[in-house]
Design a protein around this motif. Structure first.
Motif: not given
Length: 248
Positions: A2, A61, A84, A86
């Motif tokens: 995460q 996100k 989010e 990459n």
């Protein structure tokens, strides 16, 4: 894996000012923001090291990456939010997932301006002009404290500093080059393991002197071997520079 970060907006320019990758202990673990904040209270214990990249292009996100966050009614609060991943983050996480389970990796950027493909663009011209004013009272276009680093006051936690911000600095941007050199040279004095990947055009010492550190996202043959190189680096007892020629 995460990734978490803090965003800031100054005069309509958006910055990612803090970034941490968390390597989950297993596939079922999910770190909450409150758990992250607890881990960050003991950084010396929970942060394994720092990876230094060029600039971010990461969005929280649930938000689109083809629009500015301010256009999506994002609230710029001084709080961490989950991001989010990459490709760059995925490459890092894959290489570190076995060695650093349950640990945080801090990601720092040469420039915190959150925008895709700023190399080469007019933004670099502005960065170079800004950096000439960094230690003066003169105003800069990009926020001094949010886009740039005062290299002598950068805080590093953990055992290593790994540089991967790229190696193609334009000679027409001398202030950017000096800025990068100062950050690297000061980091070397912090008593941490120093790692980077160099292309072999220069030897290890010259590559460090001229801050020529290969980026993690590449094309062609390098795209395929970069994950293997990173995994090799981060499974060693001591993180250190490595030549890409060993893998070609």
């Amino acid at each position: 894996m995460q990734i978490f970060g803090k965003y800031k907006i100054v005069h309509d320019l958006e910055y990612l000012v803090k970034t941490y990758i968390y390597i989950n202990k297993d596939n079922n673990e999910e770190l909450k923001i409150e758990d992250l904040n607890l881990l960050l209270k003991k950084k010396n214990k929970n942060v394994a090291g720092t990876i230094f990249l060029y600039n971010p292009f990461l969005y929280p996100k649930g938000y689109k990456n083809d629009q500015k966050l301010q256009e999506q009614n994002f609230q710029f609060l001084d709080k961490f939010i989950e991001i989010e991943p990459n490709n760059e983050v995925r490459i890092i996480s894959k290489a570190l997932k076995e060695q650093y389970k349950g640990k945080l990796i801090e990601v720092k950027y040469l420039f915190n301006y959150n925008k895709e493909n700023i190399q080469p663009t007019s933004a670099l011209e502005v960065f170079d002009l800004d950096l000439e004013k960094l230690y003066t009272d003169q105003l800069t276009v990009f926020a001094k404290q949010d886009n740039y680093h005062d290299y002598k006051n950068i805080s590093y936690n953990g055992k290593f500093i790994f540089f991967a911000w790229g190696h193609k600095f334009d000679k027409h941007h001398p202030n950017i080059i000096n800025y990068a050199i100062n950050i690297a040279q000061w980091a070397k004095k912090q008593g941490k393991d120093i790692g980077f990947i160099y292309d072999g055009v220069m030897d290890e010492n010259k590559s460090f002197e001229y801050v020529r550190f290969l980026p993690l996202v590449n094309f062609g043959k390098l795209k395929d071997i970069m994950p293997q190189i990173l995994k090799t680096i981060f499974t060693q007892n001591q993180i250190k520079p490595i030549s890409i020629k060993q893998f070609l």
